[in-house]
Write a protein that holds these residues in place. Structure first.
Motif, mmCIF file in Angstrom:
data_model
loop_
_atom_site.group_PDB
_atom_site.id
_atom_site.type_symbol
_atom_site.label_atom_id
_atom_site.label_comp_id
_atom_site.label_asym_id
_atom_site.label_seq_id
_atom_site.Cartn_x
_atom_site.Cartn_y
_atom_site.Cartn_z
ATOM 1 N N GLU A 79 1.364 -7.535 -0.452
ATOM 2 C CA GLU A 79 1.846 -6.167 -0.235
ATOM 3 C C GLU A 79 3.363 -6.063 -0.350
ATOM 4 O O GLU A 79 3.924 -4.993 -0.137
ATOM 5 N N HIS A 205 7.765 7.799 -5.602
ATOM 6 C CA HIS A 205 7.543 7.012 -4.384
ATOM 7 C C HIS A 205 7.475 5.531 -4.689
ATOM 8 O O HIS A 205 7.081 5.131 -5.776
ATOM 9 N N ARG A 206 7.811 4.749 -3.696
ATOM 10 C CA ARG A 206 7.566 3.318 -3.761
ATOM 11 C C ARG A 206 6.065 3.107 -3.522
ATOM 12 O O ARG A 206 5.381 4.004 -3.051
ATOM 13 N N GLU A 207 5.553 1.897 -3.796
ATOM 14 C CA GLU A 207 4.107 1.690 -3.650
ATOM 15 C C GLU A 207 3.654 1.824 -2.200
ATOM 16 O O GLU A 207 2.484 2.042 -1.918
ATOM 17 N N THR A 208 4.608 1.717 -1.263
ATOM 18 C CA THR A 208 4.271 1.893 0.147
ATOM 19 C C THR A 208 4.111 3.369 0.500
ATOM 20 O O THR A 208 3.645 3.693 1.584
ATOM 21 N N GLY A 209 4.522 4.259 -0.395
ATOM 22 C CA GLY A 209 4.417 5.688 -0.132
ATOM 23 C C GLY A 209 5.746 6.323 0.252
ATOM 24 O O GLY A 209 5.834 7.539 0.379
ATOM 25 N N HIS A 245 1.559 4.372 -5.511
ATOM 26 C CA HIS A 245 1.150 4.506 -4.103
ATOM 27 C C HIS A 245 -0.169 5.255 -3.965
ATOM 28 O O HIS A 245 -0.893 5.046 -3.015
ATOM 29 N N ARG A 246 -0.477 6.123 -4.944
ATOM 30 C CA ARG A 246 -1.763 6.831 -4.884
ATOM 31 C C ARG A 246 -2.885 6.001 -5.493
ATOM 32 O O ARG A 246 -4.032 6.116 -5.095
ATOM 33 N N LYS A 248 -3.021 2.487 -6.072
ATOM 34 C CA LYS A 248 -3.115 1.031 -5.911
ATOM 35 C C LYS A 248 -4.449 0.562 -5.314
ATOM 36 O O LYS A 248 -4.964 -0.479 -5.704
ATOM 37 N N ASP A 249 -4.998 1.328 -4.376
ATOM 38 C CA ASP A 249 -6.250 0.874 -3.751
ATOM 39 C C ASP A 249 -7.402 0.863 -4.758
ATOM 40 O O ASP A 249 -8.152 -0.106 -4.848
ATOM 41 N N TYR A 296 -1.878 -6.008 -7.941
ATOM 42 C CA TYR A 296 -3.036 -5.173 -7.636
ATOM 43 C C TYR A 296 -4.186 -5.345 -8.608
ATOM 44 O O TYR A 296 -5.293 -4.927 -8.337
#
Ligand SMILES: [Zn+2]
Length: 578
Positions: A79, A205-209, A245-246, A248-249, A296
């Motif tokens: 992460e 945004h960064r990947e953390t949001g 950030h939107r 990645k999951d 990811y």
């Protein structure tokens, strides 16, 4: 992130409360195999699992690439959390409240910047409601609905020198606004002015949001067409991917990313429900962006623009992705300008159909460069084959590289050797190969036996810290030995807390996850231990000899005699070992 006071006991508490299997399972599926869990390593490509996780000890180790550590290390790698962030993340997941602390100046400065960017975004969004503004007209022309505007946070930077300045400078100060990339100092003397003027604002945004900057699209033909926030501590474009950030999951779940050029391509696909979409924000993909993706997913489909510029951008991006260890394919838009237009004209189902037909990057390149092979002169052929070299050289896996070279040879009607001779010598190794430290195997063996509780107390007492030449072995040995001597069970979370170095934590994971040593092997422990002991005595003797020489130089006779006795004693010990 809140700001908390991390001391060793809190860290150990959080570590032992966390179920490492739970955290790892979200990244790679695990199966129970004997005492530990096993799965495919998320840090290197492999077909048979060599990645082990021990739930009770809270450690992981990959016997393939040598990556290992605890739950915090795992989160730091997957992460990109800092250590405190990882502790905080785990604590909140397991429901442990962390004690607060005061922020450092640097942290609160960064927090201030994030707050400023947030407030600026709010101000831009408000301006989108101004009557007769060109941003609204632009969005209307593109048929961008209210739901999309809200979801992606569009805004408008009015055609003014001080829209942001007048709203935010009083509260935050001009300097902070400058650091946040929102205003610039006037060239003529004092004062500042807005960086973004008359532009449609797209939050990035960064990947953390965390919202860190903007892409501003020109609304009056002013160059550049897209103006991004300037490079700063906050906004590092080479390490950002729009929409990550939107997406990645989903990207991790389906193990595939779709890489597009523009914000609107990304938004159109994402909004239509296509999972795993990110935009490179321009066509020059960086290796930082590629390795960000690799955290990811293992597969990327490039869906750049359909024109010649888009195709050559695809072939420029591909080597960067391949070198990060990603499998790359590319999508043919069949004459449409870009993914956004394609969705508008033909709908998302058509896009998904084309996605299903995405071709391996080498086939894509062959279609581009070798479709008219019969009409090419020898010189032209040579140039085209040469153009493949960046692609071929970037492939990490030797089998895949060999196979691709074969297909290129076939495509150009050439002998395999002709193509292969060009690629040999250019081939790059994996970009981020783990450096496996060479810990002497004997020392590792003794340490493993100790950690597995296979050495009797007397045996343990006879082993000295100095027997180990490797510093990480030495640290681990002395911590474990003192636990055993005190008759305490080995507390791995406690041990991990005392390990300050990366190498030590990795070694701890390795020795604890090594399969139980066979009795036969243990029976031959002395064959390892005695040479270690001898080497130790030799080292000590050399040190003492140096001390003796120093004592002689200083005329310190009593010290000299004392050292001589010590040296003699060591020689005697050495002779009993022979
Ligand atoms: Zn591995």
């Amino acid at each position: 992130m809140a700001f908390v006071d991390l001391n060793d006991s809190v860290i150990a508490q959080v570590r032992s409360a966390a179920d490492i299997v739970d955290f790892v399972s979200q990244v790679t599926p695990l199966k129970l195999a004997g005492k530990s869990y096993k799965g495919l390593c998320p840090f290197h490509r492999e077909k048979t699992p060599s990645f082990h996780v021990d739930r009770d000890k809270g450690l992981f180790y990959c016997f393939g690439c040598g990556t290992g550590g605890d739950v915090f290390k795992f989160l730091a790698l997957t992460e990109r959390f800092t250590f405190p962030e990882a502790v905080e993340h785990v604590a909140s997941r397991v429901g442990i409240e962390l004690p607060r602390r005061r922020k450092t100046t640097r942290e609160s400065d960064k927090d201030d910047l994030l707050e400023v960017v947030d407030e600026a975004s709010e101000a831009f969004h408000q301006a989108l409601g101004f009557p007769d503004n060109p941003a609204r007209k632009y969005l209307d022309d593109r048929k961008v609905g209210e739901d999309i505007i809200k979801k992606y946070g569009f805004g408008y930077a009015p055609d003014s020198w001080d829209y942001v300045l007048t709203r935010l400078a009083r509260k935050h100060g001009e300097k902070t606004l400058e650091l946040a990339g929102l205003v610039m100092p006037r060239k003529s003397g004092t004062g500042y002015y807005d960086r973004f003027r008359n532009r449609l604002m797209i939050p990035i945004h960064r990947e953390t949001g965390a919202l860190v900057g903007f892409g501003g699209r020109s609304l009056d033909g002013t160059d550049p067409k897209y103006l991004n926030s300037p490079e700063s501590d906050l906004f590092n474009k080479s390490r950002l991917l729009y929409n990550l950030h939107r997406s990645k999951d989903a990207m991790r779940r389906i193990d595939r990313a779709i890489l597009v050029e523009g914000y609107f391509d990304s938004i159109a696909l994402d909004h239509a429900g296509v999972p795993g979409v990110v935009a490179s924000m321009g066509t020059s993909l960086t290796s930082g962006q590629a390795s960000l993706l690799r955290r990811y997913t293992t597969k990327v489909v490039i869906a750049y623009d359909g024109d010649d510029a888009g195709k050559s951008a695809t072939l420029r991006a591909a080597p960067v992705l391949l070198a990060a260890g990603l499998t790359v394919s590319a999508l043919d838009l069949q004459g449409e300008k870009d993914p956004d237009t394609l969705i508008q004209n033909q709908g998302v189902d058509r896009f998904l159909e084309l996605l299903g037909n995405a071709t391996d990057i080498f086939d894509f390149a062959l279609k581009e460069w070798a479709s008219n092979v019969k009409t090419l002169t020898g010189r032209e052929k040579a140039d085209r084959v040469e153009a493949f070299m960046p692609l071929l050289s970037a492939v990490v896996d030797p089998v895949v590289r060999n196979d691709a070279a074969q297909r290129i040879a076939d495509g150009f009607h050439l002998e395999f050797e002709t193509v292969w001779s060009k690629v040999r010598g250019k081939a790059a190794g994996p970009v981020e190969r783990q450096v496996v430290r060479a810990v002497p195997s004997g020392e590792k063996f003794v340490l493993t036996a100790l950690v597995q509780g296979r050495l009797g107390r007397d045996k343990v007492e006879g082993i000295k810290e100095g027997f180990f030449s490797d510093p990480a072995c030495r640290t681990l040995f002395s911590i474990t030995k003192s636990a055993i001597s005190a008759g305490q069970p080995i507390d791995y979370s406690e041990i991990a807390t005392h390990l300050k170095g990366e190498a030590e934590l990795t070694l701890l994971s390795e020795v604890t996850l090594t399969e139980d040593l066979e009795d036969v092997a243990l029976g031959r422990l002395d064959e390892v231990l005695i040479p270690m002991q001898k080497a130790y005595i030799e080292r000590r003797k050399r040190e003492i000899q140096q001390d003796i020489e120093e004592a002689v130089r200083n005329g310190d006779h009593s010290r000299e005699r004392q050292l001589d006795t010590e040296k003699l004693e060591l020689s005697r010990m050495l002779s009993t070992l022979k």
